[in-house]
Design an enzyme around this catalytic site. Structure first.
Site, PDB file in Angstrom:
ATOM      1  N   ALA A   9      94.458  -0.843  74.359  1.00 38.06           N
ATOM      2  CA  ALA A   9      95.547   0.121  74.434  1.00 38.06           C
ATOM      3  C   ALA A   9      95.462   1.051  73.237  1.00 38.06           C
ATOM      4  O   ALA A   9      94.693   0.818  72.302  1.00 38.06           O
ATOM      5  CB  ALA A   9      96.892  -0.588  74.432  1.00 38.06           C
ATOM      6  N   GLY A  14     101.639  -3.148  71.584  1.00 36.05           N
ATOM      7  CA  GLY A  14     101.997  -4.557  71.561  1.00 36.05           C
ATOM      8  C   GLY A  14     100.821  -5.495  71.759  1.00 36.05           C
ATOM      9  O   GLY A  14     100.983  -6.622  72.219  1.00 36.05           O
ATOM     10  N   GLU A  91      92.003  -7.037  66.812  1.00 33.61           N
ATOM     11  CA  GLU A  91      91.213  -5.950  66.225  1.00 33.61           C
ATOM     12  C   GLU A  91      89.768  -6.003  66.724  1.00 33.61           C
ATOM     13  O   GLU A  91      88.809  -5.806  65.970  1.00 33.61           O
ATOM     14  CB  GLU A  91      91.269  -5.991  64.689  1.00 33.61           C
ATOM     15  CG  GLU A  91      92.670  -5.947  64.115  1.00 33.61           C
ATOM     16  CD  GLU A  91      93.444  -4.668  64.416  1.00 33.61           C
ATOM     17  OE1 GLU A  91      92.820  -3.638  64.790  1.00 33.61           O
ATOM     18  OE2 GLU A  91      94.679  -4.681  64.294  1.00 33.61           O
ATOM     19  N   CYS A 188      99.192  15.876  74.585  1.00 30.46           N
ATOM     20  CA  CYS A 188      99.574  16.057  73.186  1.00 30.46           C
ATOM     21  C   CYS A 188      98.363  15.924  72.267  1.00 30.46           C
ATOM     22  O   CYS A 188      98.266  16.629  71.264  1.00 30.46           O
ATOM     23  CB  CYS A 188     100.656  15.043  72.800  1.00 30.46           C
ATOM     24  SG  CYS A 188     102.261  15.371  73.583  1.00 30.46           S
TER      25      CYS A 188
END
Length: 193
Positions: A9, A14, A91, A188
């Site tokens: 993600a 989360g 990670e 964006c």
């Protein structure tokens, strides 16, 4: 069936919370797990997996030069784990291609799931080595969702300096968490609004 999983993600989706919940679920049932995280991510202390919700666990660290099978074996010896139920890696974008290959093989040979959580891409929209390898080799890939400031689904990460200005150049890895990075939707990210 044991598999290599990749849950990815953008920032703030989360991922660590989900990993810590999975760890809790296994342990609540009396099952043994190994938690691993990247050595270079020390935002919450060395060898810590932490969620913005306040959850935190100690973990064994790895770096790019280490064998993942050896790290797992060392964890088993240190904690007297006889039969592992699952390996959980936070990670995971910081893994190398050889480490991901090793984890894929390890999961199947040892019939133990390996669940990796991480970012898919950096602040420039480029893949991390570990993420690219996981997208190729993982037996099960799932995108976790988060939202952009504009309300659309965020899938990109942007880096900012201390004054809030967007940074477009620089090293791929700069540890900084929420103060330096924001999840953005593609519109964006590219300034298409």
């Amino acid at each position: 069936m044991a598999k290599l999983y990749f849950r990815y993600a953008a920032m703030n989706a989360g991922k660590s919370t989900s990993l810590l919940q999975a760890a809790f679920n296994y342990e609540e049932r009396g099952m043994r797990i190994v938690l691993l995280t990247a050595e270079l991510d020390n935002r919450d202390g060395h060898g810590k997996i932490a969620s913005r919700l306040g959850l935190s666990r100690d973990a064994i660290t790895f770096n790019a030069s280490q064998s993942m099978a050896e790290r797992i074996a060392a964890a088993q010896q240190e904690s007297w784990i006889s039969k592992l139920a699952c390996v959980l890696i936070d990670e995971a974008q910081f893994l190398t291609m050889p480490q991901v290959e090793e984890l894929h093989r390890w999961a199947h040979e040892n019939r133990t799931p390996v669940m990796c959580y991480g970012l898919r891409s950096d602040f420039q929209g480029k893949a991390f080595e570990g993420s690219a390898a996981l997208l190729v080799l993982a037996d099960d890939v799932e995108e976790m969702k988060t939202i952009c400031d504009c309300g659309k689904k965020a899938s990109m990460n942007a880096r900012f300096d201390d004054e809030g200005n967007r940074i477009f150049e620089g090293s791929q890895v700069l540890i900084g968490g929420n103060m330096r990075y924001r999840a953005l939707c593609p519109d964006c990210f590219y300034g298409v609004n």
